[in-house]
Design an enzyme around this catalytic site. Structure first.
Site, PDB file in Angstrom:
ATOM      1  N   GLN A 148       0.814  -1.220   0.000  1.00  8.41           N
ATOM      2  CA  GLN A 148       0.000   0.000   0.000  1.00  8.41           C
ATOM      3  C   GLN A 148       0.851   1.275   0.000  1.00  8.41           C
ATOM      4  O   GLN A 148       0.427   2.318   0.489  1.00  8.41           O
ATOM      5  CB  GLN A 148      -0.958  -0.004   1.200  1.00  8.41           C
ATOM      6  CG  GLN A 148      -2.097  -0.998   1.071  1.00  8.41           C
ATOM      7  CD  GLN A 148      -3.063  -0.646  -0.066  1.00  8.41           C
ATOM      8  OE1 GLN A 148      -3.216   0.513  -0.424  1.00  8.41           O
ATOM      9  NE2 GLN A 148      -3.706  -1.665  -0.626  1.00  8.41           N
ATOM     10  N   SER A 149       2.032   1.182  -0.566  1.00  8.15           N
ATOM     11  CA  SER A 149       2.935   2.328  -0.575  1.00  8.15           C
ATOM     12  C   SER A 149       2.316   3.550  -1.256  1.00  8.15           C
ATOM     13  O   SER A 149       1.949   3.491  -2.429  1.00  8.15           O
ATOM     14  CB  SER A 149       4.226   1.926  -1.303  1.00  8.15           C
ATOM     15  OG  SER A 149       4.987   3.069  -1.624  1.00  8.15           O
TER      16      SER A 149
END
Ligand SMILES: *Cc1c(COP(=O)(O)O)cnc(C)c1O
Length: 279
Positions: A35-36
């Site tokens: 989920q960067s």
């Protein structure tokens, strides 16, 4: 920083992607957890600038089509997962894919946190100093890969020398060393005489159970700001960092007349992927 729902990585990408363009890059690689925010924003900025982003993400966190993964899907981004915790594996994979393509490629490290990227945050403090006459005693920001804090700390040295910068650690890496090293790189890039040391780095641990695992203090801060200000903090960075700031205030770490600037760094994508339970 309006593109891609905004967020602090855009300031770093301004410098990193200019470098990629100047070097004739057609493909830009970067990495991070599933989920960067950084990876998502790198994709958005690359697409806009006509370069092809390839995200080699570590299989860490929510990998379903939610949050930033959904946004990457909407942008038709090449996202690949590597089942490793070791960054060296990721960079090897970037080289393998890059060389196989036969194109000019450019690698951006996790979070865009090298000296070049951190220049964006030196600029940020310059802008803050130009936009207000308030004398800030503290600037407080979330710290996940070190570039934001390093840039802000260097910017404060240059433009707001009486302001102490505090990095709120949301991960467990050796941030004292990481932040000092990026600051040293900045001092070289900016051709300063000043040599940063660990004494220039101030840290507070707000990580809780681990990176990207919501904490009760962080969740309470998310609710507080949503309920009172219409401002949405995220569970990975800004919620935990702001929760830590509230705790410091409650513990009397600040004086009643201190001016504290909390740097809200975005990260809204995480809010739609990670379960934030307030009950
Ligand atoms: C990456 C990130 C940070 C922390 O910045 P680093 O330079 O990685 O330490 C803070 N807030 C948000 C929303 C981020 O995505």
């Amino acid at each position: 920083t309006g593109i891609g729902l905004g967020g602090n990585k855009v300031r770093k990408l301004e410098f990193l992607l200019a470098d990629a363009k100047n070097k004739g890059a057609e493909i830009v690689f970067t990495t991070g957890g599933a989920q960067s925010n950084h990876a998502m924003l790198t994709a958005a900025c690359c697409k806009k600038l006509g370069m092809t982003p390839i995200l080699i993400l570590k299989k860490r966190g929510v990998t379903d089509r939610k949050g930033n993964i959904l946004l990457e899907y909407l942008m038709n981004t090449d996202v690949r997962f590597l089942d490793t915790g070791d960054s060296a594996d990721v960079y090897r994979e970037m080289d393998r894919v890059g060389q196989e393509s036969g194109k000019v490629y450019y690698k951006i490290p996790t979070g865009g946190s090298n000296a070049l990227g951190a220049l964006g945050y030196v600029n940020c403090v310059k802008e803050i100093s130009e936009q207000t006459d308030i004398k800030f005693d503290y600037i407080c920001c979330a710290e996940g890969s070190g570039g934001t804090h390093a840039g802000v700390a260097m910017g404060a040295k240059l433009f707001m020398p009486n302001t102490k910068v505090i990095g709120m650690m949301v991960d467990t890496d050796p941030f004292e060393e990481i932040t000092t090293n990026i600051m040293k790189g900045l001092a070289e890039l900016l051709e300063l005489d000043f040599v940063p040391t660990v004494d220039d780095v101030h840290l507070v641990d707000v990580c809780g159970a681990g990176y990207a695992i919501p904490s009760p203090e962080g969740n309470a801060a998310i609710r507080m700001m949503a309920e009172n200000e219409g401002l949405f903090l995220d569970p990975v960075y800004t919620g935990k960092a702001f929760g830590g700031l509230i705790q410091m205030a409650r513990e009397g770490k600040f004086g009643p007349d201190d001016n504290i600037l909390y740097l809200y760094s975005g990260g809204a994508g995480g809010l739609f992927a990670i379960d934030v339970s307030l009950d």
